[in-house]
Design an enzyme around this catalytic site. Sequence first.
Site, short mmCIF file in Angstrom:
data_model
loop_
_atom_site.label_atom_id
_atom_site.label_comp_id
_atom_site.label_asym_id
_atom_site.label_seq_id
_atom_site.Cartn_x
_atom_site.Cartn_y
_atom_site.Cartn_z
N HIS B 80 -7.54 -95.76 -24.01
CA HIS B 80 -8.70 -96.58 -23.03
C HIS B 80 -9.96 -97.13 -23.38
O HIS B 80 -11.07 -97.80 -23.78
CB HIS B 80 -7.96 -96.45 -21.88
CG HIS B 80 -9.19 -96.55 -20.76
ND1 HIS B 80 -9.11 -98.40 -20.38
CD2 HIS B 80 -10.00 -96.78 -19.91
CE1 HIS B 80 -9.72 -99.23 -19.65
NE2 HIS B 80 -10.68 -97.36 -18.83
N ASP B 109 -27.68 -121.33 -39.09
CA ASP B 109 -25.59 -120.39 -39.02
C ASP B 109 -27.28 -119.42 -39.38
O ASP B 109 -28.19 -119.14 -39.09
CB ASP B 109 -25.70 -120.33 -40.19
CG ASP B 109 -23.94 -119.73 -39.93
OD1 ASP B 109 -24.06 -118.82 -39.48
OD2 ASP B 109 -23.07 -120.37 -40.42
N TRP B 144 -12.33 -89.92 -25.25
CA TRP B 144 -13.73 -90.91 -26.32
C TRP B 144 -15.06 -90.34 -26.75
O TRP B 144 -15.18 -90.59 -28.32
CB TRP B 144 -14.36 -92.19 -25.59
CG TRP B 144 -15.10 -92.10 -24.92
CD1 TRP B 144 -15.16 -91.58 -23.27
CD2 TRP B 144 -16.53 -92.67 -25.44
NE1 TRP B 144 -16.66 -91.25 -23.57
CE2 TRP B 144 -17.55 -92.38 -23.73
CE3 TRP B 144 -16.62 -93.28 -26.51
CZ2 TRP B 144 -18.46 -92.03 -24.66
CZ3 TRP B 144 -18.38 -93.24 -26.37
CH2 TRP B 144 -19.38 -92.99 -25.41
N SER B 174 -18.50 -102.14 -39.67
CA SER B 174 -18.76 -103.50 -38.77
C SER B 174 -19.65 -104.16 -37.79
O SER B 174 -20.86 -105.30 -38.05
CB SER B 174 -17.12 -104.11 -37.77
OG SER B 174 -17.12 -104.88 -37.50
N SER B 175 -19.75 -103.33 -37.13
CA SER B 175 -20.91 -102.87 -36.35
C SER B 175 -22.81 -103.15 -36.77
O SER B 175 -23.55 -104.03 -36.72
CB SER B 175 -21.57 -102.10 -35.61
OG SER B 175 -20.28 -102.13 -34.87
N HIS B 258 -25.51 -92.10 -26.11
CA HIS B 258 -26.56 -92.62 -24.80
C HIS B 258 -27.30 -94.06 -25.29
O HIS B 258 -26.69 -95.29 -24.22
CB HIS B 258 -27.90 -92.31 -24.12
CG HIS B 258 -28.38 -92.56 -23.12
ND1 HIS B 258 -27.85 -92.23 -21.83
CD2 HIS B 258 -29.16 -93.09 -23.65
CE1 HIS B 258 -28.27 -93.18 -20.40
NE2 HIS B 258 -29.52 -93.71 -21.98
N GLU B 260 -25.91 -96.25 -27.29
CA GLU B 260 -24.31 -96.81 -27.11
C GLU B 260 -24.64 -97.13 -26.14
O GLU B 260 -24.53 -98.59 -25.63
CB GLU B 260 -23.68 -95.62 -28.05
CG GLU B 260 -21.89 -96.33 -26.94
CD GLU B 260 -21.73 -98.11 -28.01
OE1 GLU B 260 -22.26 -98.02 -29.23
OE2 GLU B 260 -21.24 -98.81 -27.83
N TYR B 262 -27.08 -98.45 -23.81
CA TYR B 262 -27.90 -99.52 -23.88
C TYR B 262 -26.85 -100.49 -24.64
O TYR B 262 -27.41 -101.67 -24.23
CB TYR B 262 -28.77 -98.98 -24.50
CG TYR B 262 -29.82 -98.05 -22.73
CD1 TYR B 262 -29.69 -98.90 -21.65
CD2 TYR B 262 -30.41 -97.06 -23.02
CE1 TYR B 262 -29.93 -98.00 -20.70
CE2 TYR B 262 -30.43 -95.97 -22.45
CZ TYR B 262 -30.51 -96.54 -20.58
OH TYR B 262 -30.63 -95.95 -19.88
N SER B 273 -30.20 -112.86 -17.73
CA SER B 273 -31.15 -113.28 -17.88
C SER B 273 -31.40 -115.16 -18.05
O SER B 273 -32.57 -115.74 -18.07
CB SER B 273 -32.55 -112.49 -18.86
OG SER B 273 -31.94 -111.30 -19.02
N HIS B 307 -28.69 -85.18 -20.68
CA HIS B 307 -28.50 -85.69 -19.78
C HIS B 307 -26.98 -85.85 -19.53
O HIS B 307 -26.79 -85.04 -18.09
CB HIS B 307 -28.57 -86.38 -18.85
CG HIS B 307 -28.63 -87.73 -19.45
ND1 HIS B 307 -29.59 -89.13 -18.79
CD2 HIS B 307 -27.85 -88.19 -19.91
CE1 HIS B 307 -29.23 -90.46 -19.89
NE2 HIS B 307 -27.97 -89.90 -20.45
N HIS B 308 -26.47 -85.76 -20.62
CA HIS B 308 -24.59 -85.50 -20.69
C HIS B 308 -24.03 -84.35 -21.26
O HIS B 308 -22.80 -83.79 -21.21
CB HIS B 308 -24.02 -86.81 -22.09
CG HIS B 308 -24.42 -88.16 -22.03
ND1 HIS B 308 -23.85 -88.40 -20.73
CD2 HIS B 308 -25.54 -88.41 -22.40
CE1 HIS B 308 -23.63 -90.01 -21.66
NE2 HIS B 308 -24.90 -89.81 -22.15
N THR B 333 -35.45 -100.44 -16.16
CA THR B 333 -34.40 -101.21 -15.17
C THR B 333 -34.74 -101.25 -13.88
O THR B 333 -34.10 -102.95 -13.62
CB THR B 333 -33.42 -99.84 -15.26
OG1 THR B 333 -33.45 -98.94 -16.20
CG2 THR B 333 -32.01 -100.63 -15.40
N LYS B 336 -35.98 -104.91 -14.38
CA LYS B 336 -35.75 -105.81 -14.49
C LYS B 336 -35.18 -106.49 -13.50
O LYS B 336 -34.97 -107.73 -13.17
CB LYS B 336 -34.39 -105.51 -15.83
CG LYS B 336 -34.83 -105.47 -16.71
CD LYS B 336 -34.04 -105.13 -17.23
CE LYS B 336 -34.52 -105.50 -19.47
NZ LYS B 336 -33.88 -105.47 -20.50
N ARG B 455 -11.59 -85.31 -13.53
CA ARG B 455 -11.55 -86.70 -14.93
C ARG B 455 -10.91 -85.62 -15.96
O ARG B 455 -10.36 -84.57 -15.98
CB ARG B 455 -12.31 -87.04 -15.39
CG ARG B 455 -13.84 -87.15 -15.23
CD ARG B 455 -14.97 -87.29 -15.65
NE ARG B 455 -14.73 -88.65 -16.74
CZ ARG B 455 -15.31 -89.10 -17.74
NH1 ARG B 455 -16.82 -87.94 -17.51
NH2 ARG B 455 -15.39 -89.81 -18.80
CU CU Z 1 -27.00 -91.31 -21.52
#
Ligand code: CU
Lengths: 201, 605
Positions: B80, B109, B144, B174-175, B258, B260, B262, B273, B307-308, B333, B336, B455
Amino acid sequence: MAVAAAVHPAPHEEHPTSTGLSSRKMLFWAFLGSECMFFGSLIATYLVYRGRDTVGPHPHEVLNIPFTSFSAFVLLMSSLTMVLALAACQHGDRRGTAGWLAATALLGMTFVGGQCYEFTHFFYDGLKLQGNLFGCTFYVLTGFHGTHVTIGVIWLWTLFTLAIRGKLPQEKSLDVEIAGLYWHFVDVVWIAIFTLIYLIQ
Amino acid sequence: MATTTAPVGVATGTRTSFAAGVWSWITTVDHKRIGVLYGVTAFLFFLIGGLEALLIRIQLARPENTFVSPDFYNQLFTMHGTTMIFLAVMPLSASFFNFIIPLQIGARDVAFPRLNAFSYWVFLLGGIFLNLSFFLGGAPDTGWFGYSNLTSKQFSPGHGVDFWAIGLQVLGISSLAAAFNFIVTIINLRAPGMKLMRMPVFAWMTLVTAFLIILAFPVITVALVFLLFDRFVGTNFYVPASGADPVLWQHLFWLFGHPEVYILILPAMGIVSEVLPTFSRKPLFGYPVVVYSGIFIGFMGWGVWSHHMFSVGLGPIADSFFALTTMLIAIPTGVKIFNWIATMWGGRVELKTAMLFAVGFIAMFIMGGLSGVMHASPPADLQQTDTYFVVAHIHYVLFGGAIMGIFAGIYYWFPKITGRLLDERLGQIHFWLNIIALNVTFFPMHFVGLLGMPRRVYTYAPGLGFDTMNMISTVGVFAIVIATLVFIVNFLRSVRSGETTGSDPWGGATLEWAIPSPPPAYNFASIPTVHSVHPLWEADASDLIKDVNRVRGPIHMPPSSYWPAVAALGIALLMSGMIFGWWFGIPGLLIMLVGLYSWAFEPCH
Ligand SMILES: [Cu+2]
């Protein structure tokens, strides 16, 4: 898609861009930025794990600085021949382009050959990929660098083939320039690896 | 050398036909068709990820439930998370990059159309490969984030982790390819006069996202390389017995992970926006501040990863440093959010579905942001980590945030893509059902989390105070399913028989609204010259619209090519050969080489 209509001769120069810089070159710079993070992570791991081994062989027992200094010198010289290949291509010197490209590729192959010799030697000194932390971080880091050099060599021989068939005229010097960017980058990475692994033990 | 050109003088006659044969889709290099491919594929993966979530919630509806086995539960939550992040949200964003960015910056293009096709095919094959694991011995089951050393051969002997690690490597290719492409496209293919500070905010956020991708993905590539070496070759990168530190994985993973976050949210911020000013009939409040905040977030995103890892015990100095940087990154953040609110303030707000989703995005993102900034405090984080509180937080930012933003984009740009409107009544039902359902599902998770429900555990004992709220969450998920079904019905109906629309149904300000819907293959018959951030809201807009649709001469479009798909197939076979054996790997290598060389020497003008 639009209806196919008249055939137009394809222009060789690229479309005008917002910055005036070539799109292909810009893409390649972005790619090299990405590669910096790739080798940065590999080198950082090597440095973090340095000195944590409880079993040998340790770096000072296997590394042969004179030999590797020689292959580092060979790789540095190949950057010089790469510059000469680009200069020859930009001046429309077909034989010079082919010659210097071949010289660069041969120097690169010498470096890779030296690395194979070095790996074999280390292996018989007891440094195994599956052995201690020095073994796995060293082989994976320098192995990825060697793979990059090998890809560069294949690229250079491809350009060489084009050059001797006259398919690398002045207008296409960007092809050589981009291969050169890659080659110099791989060279710079080796200087970092050589300094951090071999010289500062 | 066949050059396809548009017939002179017919600006609106030729349209991108989405009904053409399969072969034309496989060989297409048109950014719009690739965008559609990305969108449809990613939405199907979104449904698969949603189905996995549904099964998880059914299992957790009652204590000590036996709906799925503990092993399968582990596979479900792992797939998931992996699916939603890498196969749904990222490629859904990529779908908008593809379709919208060239239109917004006035380009025909992307800079490298064949590389763009290659990105899509690699993504598709990587996604299929990852999901094949369900049928070939069990999906990955280590979360994950795949923490070491749970992923070692010793603790995960099956092929699940191999599928996961190799699949992520394929998707990374790909990315990366797509990100290189969009960096060059945005920097180099802007219409004359479109300075960087005249770019639409969506283009800006795409640019920041692309930079984050090219710098973050190599880090996880290296982490996964170590893991694959450990598993296939027997190295000791993450083996504590040899002196290695499994926390190395956590550092590398979150140094990627992290940024990722964003990568997932900045595109959605870009979308809202665009939507908010259009439906407020007002330019975005403080455009430069929004842009600079986005760039600042992009930089700061590199300095907060630990922080993780507060519960690892990195020591008071590291903890204080990462607590401070995490609190700091909340500021841009917040800036914004105030800019978005101020955009609506005093505007003529029109609550169309796209606007509802954009406003809903702000509300839900504030909720997720508030619970997120709580994790900046190590003592609070130690209480919340690994509980459902964190699950609530990530779903408010990713489902309430990223996915709601993406839905805002779908409702906003659907008429541009198809030439038809999504049904407004069904859209409003979808929105209200969705926002109520997501709060019913995820809000109770804050409480069960603070009560201590962990979890990633397949069940819980009765009588701990978790029972009622888990049941409420499960009911909420069924409501999300219904909301999504409403959207699917709306989509399928509108795509065939929705109300047709002109080039600009919403009165948008940016260049994509100046050309027909759907746009012709070449987008702009003439490349416009831009003098403003909102060119279509300027007094001379009607001249600009007339101008861009007037064909002045033959238009060169790149010919279609199947080599990108061939190269992608080769790479997928080569990488899957690590599991399936050399009779996949060797042909894969050959196909890849043939594909790459033919691509390199194929005439591209
Ligand atoms: Cu983070």
